[in-house]
Write an enzyme that holds these catalytic residues in place. Structure first.
Site, PDB file in Angstrom:
ATOM      1  N   SER A 257       3.615  34.560  24.790  1.00 27.11           N
ATOM      2  CA  SER A 257       4.384  35.193  25.864  1.00 27.11           C
ATOM      3  C   SER A 257       4.619  34.193  26.990  1.00 27.11           C
ATOM      4  O   SER A 257       3.825  33.266  27.180  1.00 27.11           O
ATOM      5  CB  SER A 257       3.621  36.391  26.432  1.00 27.11           C
ATOM      6  OG  SER A 257       2.530  35.945  27.242  1.00 27.11           O
ATOM      7  N   ASP A 258       5.724  34.366  27.709  1.00 22.57           N
ATOM      8  CA  ASP A 258       5.813  33.670  28.985  1.00 22.57           C
ATOM      9  C   ASP A 258       4.730  34.255  29.893  1.00 22.57           C
ATOM     10  O   ASP A 258       4.189  35.339  29.640  1.00 22.57           O
ATOM     11  CB  ASP A 258       7.211  33.822  29.594  1.00 22.57           C
ATOM     12  CG  ASP A 258       7.551  32.682  30.546  1.00 22.57           C
ATOM     13  OD1 ASP A 258       6.620  31.998  31.032  1.00 22.57           O
ATOM     14  OD2 ASP A 258       8.744  32.480  30.818  1.00 22.57           O
ATOM     15  N   TRP A 259       4.428  33.560  30.972  1.00 23.77           N
ATOM     16  CA  TRP A 259       3.250  33.886  31.786  1.00 23.77           C
ATOM     17  C   TRP A 259       3.445  35.232  32.493  1.00 23.77           C
ATOM     18  O   TRP A 259       4.351  35.402  33.295  1.00 23.77           O
ATOM     19  CB  TRP A 259       2.999  32.756  32.766  1.00 23.77           C
ATOM     20  CG  TRP A 259       2.008  31.730  32.278  1.00 23.77           C
ATOM     21  CD1 TRP A 259       0.935  31.258  32.960  1.00 23.77           C
ATOM     22  CD2 TRP A 259       1.979  31.066  31.006  1.00 23.77           C
ATOM     23  NE1 TRP A 259       0.242  30.346  32.191  1.00 23.77           N
ATOM     24  CE2 TRP A 259       0.867  30.214  30.986  1.00 23.77           C
ATOM     25  CE3 TRP A 259       2.783  31.124  29.873  1.00 23.77           C
ATOM     26  CZ2 TRP A 259       0.521  29.429  29.889  1.00 23.77           C
ATOM     27  CZ3 TRP A 259       2.452  30.327  28.767  1.00 23.77           C
ATOM     28  CH2 TRP A 259       1.337  29.498  28.788  1.00 23.77           C
ATOM     29  N   ALA A 261       4.502  37.940  31.111  1.00 28.18           N
ATOM     30  CA  ALA A 261       5.762  38.577  30.695  1.00 28.18           C
ATOM     31  C   ALA A 261       5.543  39.896  29.969  1.00 28.18           C
ATOM     32  O   ALA A 261       6.473  40.683  29.835  1.00 28.18           O
ATOM     33  CB  ALA A 261       6.554  37.633  29.798  1.00 28.18           C
TER      34      ALA A 261
END
Length: 781
Positions: A257-259, A261
């Protein structure tokens, strides 16, 4: 492979539920969780594919839960021009290479691979196992805050450059994370604003670059985007992450995942997100609760554990003792990359290169000459170990010339009228003026889209005023993406430097004085005005939805469709020499399903200096099955030639290069009367062309129903005969009577059964006709 799988599976079987949940969650901001009792180490990751950003406090010391979010926000919100010890005080110095917006203009896959190797060396020296990039989202709009990180508005350029970088990075033992999957094209309310994109545009534009990279370089991780895609959070999108990425493309790596997200952690596991970054106590608690309640598929959790464990073992097995990095050599590479990527947009009357300098007076104007903006803002920002100052580099190369400098605010503040007047007075006594211009600093970056594409206040007026003097006027532009140039017809030369990295100052000086012949070409279209941007009328979205209204007509495709003149077209870039394209040979007379097309032509340097030329191959469909762009880039290559030297260029177009995605059948389809294969110097500068007839794939038999129009029913190849036979038997008609009944329905726009009932009433119940149509639909075509 099976032995590895069995071994990994055996380790997973030994994990407790708590260990599994920890393992698919980050540990602090930049690590995975270790499980010492099972011999599983932690791996380290960090940002930056134009420079390694290693924070000692965040990586070496970690972040306690209370400080983690604040530390993360500080990273994201940092501004590249802030300066001061607070900006980089806790970050190791590293090489700041040209940002994606300039590297994209190199069109040089080999150079991207060298960048990957250099980044890997700096990662290994710092103990970093996984570098979070490259980012390859389409530069759909120049307003996008993260446009500077990305390579192009076209998936072929983006995909091939990223694949080169990843091969260089992973070939040296450091993992890559291809991001942001998918459609991260705006920073406005970026975790909630849904990117609403039709499937053709998704397949042909926004997913195509990712598909290309995965096929050519197999990145070990893919990072999902912040934004929802068509209403579903990207990190929780099963269609995107499992059906397409893993099912159709065969990807077997880790999805990160993006941080922060992820909003629904169990849904993310089920969708195919393996690793939740960074550590979040609440999200781990939700995952644990879902497991206990039976709402989390245990096999899905185990699958993520297997994927993460395979990555950890791969990366930890590639570790070597830290070795010093030759940062001086990397600085030279940064200079070379910038010099070979800077785009010469305009060069009237050979204004550049500057030569015969003895006794000449050159005026350098603008604060960018002494305090250059070398990179964009946000999580990718790098702490450069040195920065070339453009004015110093100009003075070092301008032997025999008199170099004067005049300040002019690059942030648009101060008494701009007085500053302009002072510059004009000095310009009248100069032979040439090099003006450093820029978009408003601090007005773009991660988390912030631009509101306009103008230069900083006062700079347009300054350039106009200097251009009215007798001095040769040369504009050097620093910008995240496109800017307007209302003065373009009045100046002599323009160089697009985008964000050139720490070696940009020397690179610019080398181009100005002809030490390097510029070979960059635009990887995006530069519009005349903000209103010309494709999709501008639906930007940035409303009520949580951002409609990609231009669909497949992104970038140059839109300008071509509307026959609209841009400021500078996609693929444009001038040189100090000229190249001739001749003798196009194509190895086939037709485009046919499943068959590649091979091209060969001659490229010759007709000038007096060494140069490099980017050749571009476009495909233009003629009478396609569905509406398609006028032309689309399908291949490119870059060639270095000495004066008078010629090279034979070979390029292969694959079957996919002629296809479009047919949403009716859910597959890539070849259908057109013919294709023009075009060899070009830019999207608006076609040098060679050959038209090839096309052997189209058969049109799928349409499905029909009682509500289908008669025209649709008769388009089915077997419908008319089947209906005639049915009417003869069911209504006791002879053949001519049955045919007359059918012919009487042809011109109706109503549904077939409604039309038929006007002639025969309800003597044939609708279900009987529906059964006939169903039988036709089930037959093999």
């Amino acid at each position: 492979m099976s032995n590895h799988h069995d071994e990994v599976q055996a380790v997973i079987a030994l994990m407790t539920d708590e260990e599994k949940i920890d393992f698919v969650s980050g540990h602090g901001l930049w690590r995975t969780a270790a499980i010492p009792r099972l011999g599983i180490p932690s791996i380290v990751m960090t940002d930056g594919t134009y420079g390694v950003r290693y924070s000692m406090t965040q990586i070496d010391s970690g972040s306690d839960p209370e400080a983690a979010l604040a530390a993360f926000q500080a990273v994201v919100n940092r501004r590249a021009d802030d300066g001061g010890p607070g900006m980089f005080g806790d970050t190791h110095p590293a090489t700041c290479f040209p940002n994606g917006n300039l590297l994209g203009c190199s069109w040089d896959v080999a150079l991207a691979e060298k960048l990957g190797q250099a980044l890997a060396a700096e990662c290994r020296a710092l103990g970093v196992d996984l570098l979070l990039g490259p980012g390859i989202n389409i530069r759909r709009t120049p307003l996008a805050g993260r446009a500077y990180e990305y390579y192009s508005e076209d998936p072929v350029v983006s995909g091939d450059l990223a694949a080169g970088l990843i091969r260089g990075l992973q070939g040296a033992g450091v993992g890559a994370s291809l991001k942001h999957f998918a459609c991260n094209n705006s920073e406005i309310d970026r975790t909630n604003m849904s990117s609403d994109v039709d499937e053709r545009a998704l397949r042909e534009i926004y997913l195509a670059g990712f598909e290309r990279v995965i096929a050519k370089s197999d990145p070990w991780t893919v990072m999902s985007a912040y934004n929802p895609l068509n209403g579903v959070q990207s990190a929780e999108n099963h269609w995107l992450l499992t059906e397409v990425l893993r099912g159709e493309w065969g990807y077997s790596g880790v999805v990160i995942s993006d941080w922060h997200a992820i909003k629904d952690r169990p849904a993310a596991v089920h969708a195919g997100t393996d690793l939740d970054m960074p550590e979040s106590g609440p999200r781990k608690a939700r995952l644990s609760a879902a497991l206990e309640a039976g709402e989390l598929d245990r096999e899905a959790l185990d699958r993520s554990c297997r994927n993460v464990l395979s990555l950890v073992r791969r990366l930890s097995g590639l570790r070597v003792p830290a070795a010093p990095v030759d940062l001086v050599r990397h600085h030279a590479l940064a200079r070379r990359m910038a010099a070979e990527s800077i785009v010469l947009l305009k060069n009237d009357d050979a204004a550049l290169p500057l030569k015969s300098l003895a006794g000449k007076r050159i005026l350098v104007v603008g604060d960018g000459a002494i305090r250059p903006t070398i990179q964009g803002s946000g999580s990718a920002t790098t702490n450069p170990f040195r920065v070339d100052v453009p004015l110093d580099e100009i003075r070092a190369l301008a032997a025999g010339a008199i170099i004067d400098f005049m300040p002019f605010a690059k942030d648009g503040v101060g008494d701009l009228e007085k500053q302009t007047a002072d510059v004009v007075v000095a310009a009248r006594g100069a032979d040439a003026v090099v003006l450093f211009a820029n978009h408003r600093t601090g007005a773009e970056g991660e988390g912030t889209d631009r509101s306009d594409i103008r230069l900083a206040d006062g700079q347009d007026a300054l350039i106009e005023a200097v251009a009215s003097t007798n001095a040769r006027s040369i504009v050097a532009l620093t910008m995240p993406d496109a800017v307007t140039m209302p003065w373009i017809e009045k100046v002599d030369a323009v160089l697009a430097c985008f964000y050139p990295g720490q070696g940009g100052g020397a690179a610019l000086a080398q181009v100005l004085f002809g030490r390097v012949n510029p070979s960059g070409k635009l990887s995006t279209t530069l519009p005349l005005r903000i209103q010309d941007i494709p999709g501008f009328h639906t930007y940035p979205g409303e009520n949580g939805h951002h409609t990609y209204s231009e669909s497949i007509f992104a970038g140059y495709r839109y300008y071509d469709l509307r026959a609209m003149e841009p400021l500078f077209p996609f693929g444009h870039g001038l040189s100090y020499t000229d190249f001739a394209y001749t003798d196009l040979y194509v190895d086939t007379d037709t485009v046919a399903p499943g068959v590649s097309v091979k091209l060969q032509f001659s490229l010759c340097n007709m000038g007096k200096v060494f140069g490099q030329e980017v050749v571009q191959v476009y495909v233009r469909p003629i009478e396609p099955g569905l509406k398609r762009p006028v032309r689309e880039l399908k291949a490119f290559s870059k060639h270095a030639l000495a004066p008078g030297e010629a090279a034979t260029v070979d390029i292969e177009l694959l079957p996919r290069d002629f296809q479009y995605f047919d949403t009716a059948t859910g597959r890539w389809t070849l259908r057109a009367k013919a294709f023009a294969v075009e060899v070009a110097a830019s999207s608006r500068d076609i040098r060679l062309s050959r038209i090839l007839p096309c052997e189209s794939e058969p049109i799928p038999v349409p499905r029909i129903a009682t509500t289908s129009s008669p025209a649709a029913v008769f388009s089915h190849p077997k419908a008319e005969a089947a209906l005639k036979s049915f009417f003869v038997k069911r209504l006791n008609l002879d053949g001519d009577e049955a045919q007359g009944l059918l012919d009487g329905t042809r011109k109706s726009f109503l549904g077939f059964y409604d039309t038929l009932s006007w002639s025969i009433g309800e003597s044939i119940p609708e279900p009987e006709l529906a059964a006939l149509f169903d039988a036709l639909d089930e037959e093999e075509p």
